[in-house]
Design an enzyme around this catalytic site. Structure first.
Site, PDB file in Angstrom:
ATOM      1  N   CYS A  87       0.828  -0.993  -0.048  1.00 27.43           N
ATOM      2  CA  CYS A  87       0.102  -0.103  -0.203  1.00 27.43           C
ATOM      3  C   CYS A  87       0.541   1.253  -0.045  1.00 27.43           C
ATOM      4  O   CYS A  87       1.384   1.591   1.069  1.00 27.43           O
ATOM      5  CB  CYS A  87      -0.991  -0.045   0.995  1.00 27.43           C
ATOM      6  N   CYS A 122      -0.409   4.025   2.401  1.00 25.57           N
ATOM      7  CA  CYS A 122      -0.192   3.843   3.459  1.00 25.57           C
ATOM      8  C   CYS A 122       1.203   4.152   4.037  1.00 25.57           C
ATOM      9  O   CYS A 122       1.256   4.919   5.029  1.00 25.57           O
ATOM     10  CB  CYS A 122      -0.325   2.606   3.987  1.00 25.57           C
ATOM     11  N   ASP A 123       2.237   3.757   3.188  1.00 26.03           N
ATOM     12  CA  ASP A 123       3.556   3.628   3.796  1.00 26.03           C
ATOM     13  C   ASP A 123       4.567   4.570   3.074  1.00 26.03           C
ATOM     14  O   ASP A 123       5.715   4.527   3.263  1.00 26.03           O
ATOM     15  CB  ASP A 123       4.100   2.411   3.545  1.00 26.03           C
TER      16      ASP A 123
END
Length: 421
Positions: free
Chosen positions: A247, A250-251
């Site tokens: 992701c 997300c990261d």
């Protein structure tokens, strides 16, 4: 009163001062945390005059996180007069969160009673397909429960931008997810944060969850989507979460000014490379062939970005590890036959996904790959069980087709329930 961002010491001072507040332990890379942030903003508008909301980033306060034994995020602490009265881990819908806070401010403990067990329709999966089904089901008057193990929106909350949603030239994935979720909840949908382990056939279906809860309904819609595939190479499994991510939204912040690799040649790989380019120093996309399945307009954007290069005829061989973190990747150039070493800090595999249908495999409603076999009305071979979205065997998996499936599945379930009565 407002949404506050205290340090660990300031948080402890609030406890010592015997304050009453809600504490949200979150991370910027956490999808459910992002969705909960929308809920907290709405709560602040409704109850900001009554209670403070405290948000603590676990990456900035690791010692406090460990001290409070927080292993799942988001985690909410309901604190009254400096005492932690209860805690909740996972996404919590606004209506249920607000009810807990009202109890916190009153004389009752801020906990919920046991959830209802019997419904007209149970929807497993709270992505675009499941939430759309909930909207149609509730508009038809069906008592509806959505069970979701992650957060509302599914893969939408992992998508930075969507450019092919009709009527919107550009929309944030998480915002679209929350808009669809909000519409479903406003109609009276029940939503629970649960992982489903099994579904029984029969006139009344029994849905068993990992936490021990049991729910029943004559009709069930399975809309659990897919799970990302792994590379199946040495070093991968142990580095998931330590340099390997599925992701980018997300990261990405973890790879600011660092080189990363993306594996894949589809829309996900190319689209996420554009988002990563805002953070990483440079991005290498590895593709098996010199023909890419990403949309042409996205390929053109990638080609114009100076931070991104696409290398065809590359097959990952091994994740290189140093100090228990990703240090690079050993890659085979299938055109030249030579091995190549790429020094990177992050690896993002986007090589497809598999259906999340393990809990219904014994019902005989999936194909060899595990996808649900559905008819035009989204029905399966088991009367009263329907499929919707990416979990189904289909040609195109997009948000717009998922919402289409959800609408049809809900209408078909409604007809099934009417014919049954």
């Amino acid at each position: 009163m407002a949404i506050l961002y205290p340090t660990a010491s300031e948080f402890k001072q609030m406890l010592a001062a015997k304050k009453t507040f809600l504490a949200d332990f979150f991370a910027t890379w956490c999808g459910p945390c992002k969705m909960l942030s929308y809920v907290l903003e709405d709560i602040d508008k409704e109850m900001g005059e009554k209670i403070d909301i405290v948000k603590i980033d676990i990456d900035k306060e690791p010692a406090l996180t460990e001290e409070l034994d927080i292993t799942i995020i988001p985690t909410l602490f309901f604190i009254k007069d400096g005492e932690i009265l209860s805690r909740y881990s996972g996404f919590l819908p606004r209506e249920r969160l607000q009810a807990r806070l009202e109890k916190l401010l009153g004389s009752e403990p801020p906990v919920e009673g046991a959830p209802q067990q019997d419904y007209d329709l149970i929807i497993i999966g709270g992505g675009a397909a499941g939430l759309t089904a909930a909207i149609y089901a509730r508009r038809a008057g069906l008592k509806t429960l959505v069970l979701e193990s992650y957060a509302p929106g599914g893969k939408l909350i992992k998508t930075f931008e969507i450019e092919n949603w009709p009527g919107r030239q550009n929309v944030s994935g998480s915002q679209l997810a929350y808009d669809i979720y909000g519409q479903a909840m406003a109609l009276g949908t029940d939503y629970l944060y649960e992982t489903v382990e099994s579904v029984s056939a029969g006139d009344i279906k029994t849905v068993a969850c990992a936490g021990g809860k049991i729910f029943r309904a004559p009709a069930v819609i399975v809309a659990t989507g897919t799970v990302e595939r792994t590379l199946h190479i040495p070093g991968e499994t142990e580095m998931i979460g330590r340099g390997i991510s599925f992701c980018a939204v997300c990261d990405a912040a973890f790879y600011r000014n660092k080189p990363v690799i993306i594996v894949g040649a589809g829309n996900a790989a190319f689209e996420e490379s554009l988002y990563l380019a805002e953070f990483a120093s440079d991005i290498t996309i590895l593709a098996r062939r010199d023909q890419y399945s990403a949309e042409l307009i996205t390929q053109e954007k990638v080609a114009q970005n100076p931070k991104i290069r696409v290398l065809p005829f590359r097959t990952p061989q091994e994740v290189l590890i140093e100090n228990n973190h990703v240090a690079g990747m050993r890659v085979l150039n299938t055109q030249s036959g030579e091995e190549e070493i790429y020094k990177v800090h992050g690896i993002f595999p986007y090589i497809g996904a598999d259906p999340a249908t393990g809990f219904v495999r014994e019902l005989g409603i999936t194909d060899k790959q595990g996808y649900l076999i559905v008819n035009d009305d989204m029905s399966t071979a088991v009367p009263g069980i329907y499929g919707a979205g990416d979990v189904c065997a289909k040609v195109l998996r997009q948000v717009v087709t998922a919402t289409n499936d959800g609408a049809i599945a809900a209408q078909s379930a409604l007809k099934y329930l009417r014919d049954r009565s």
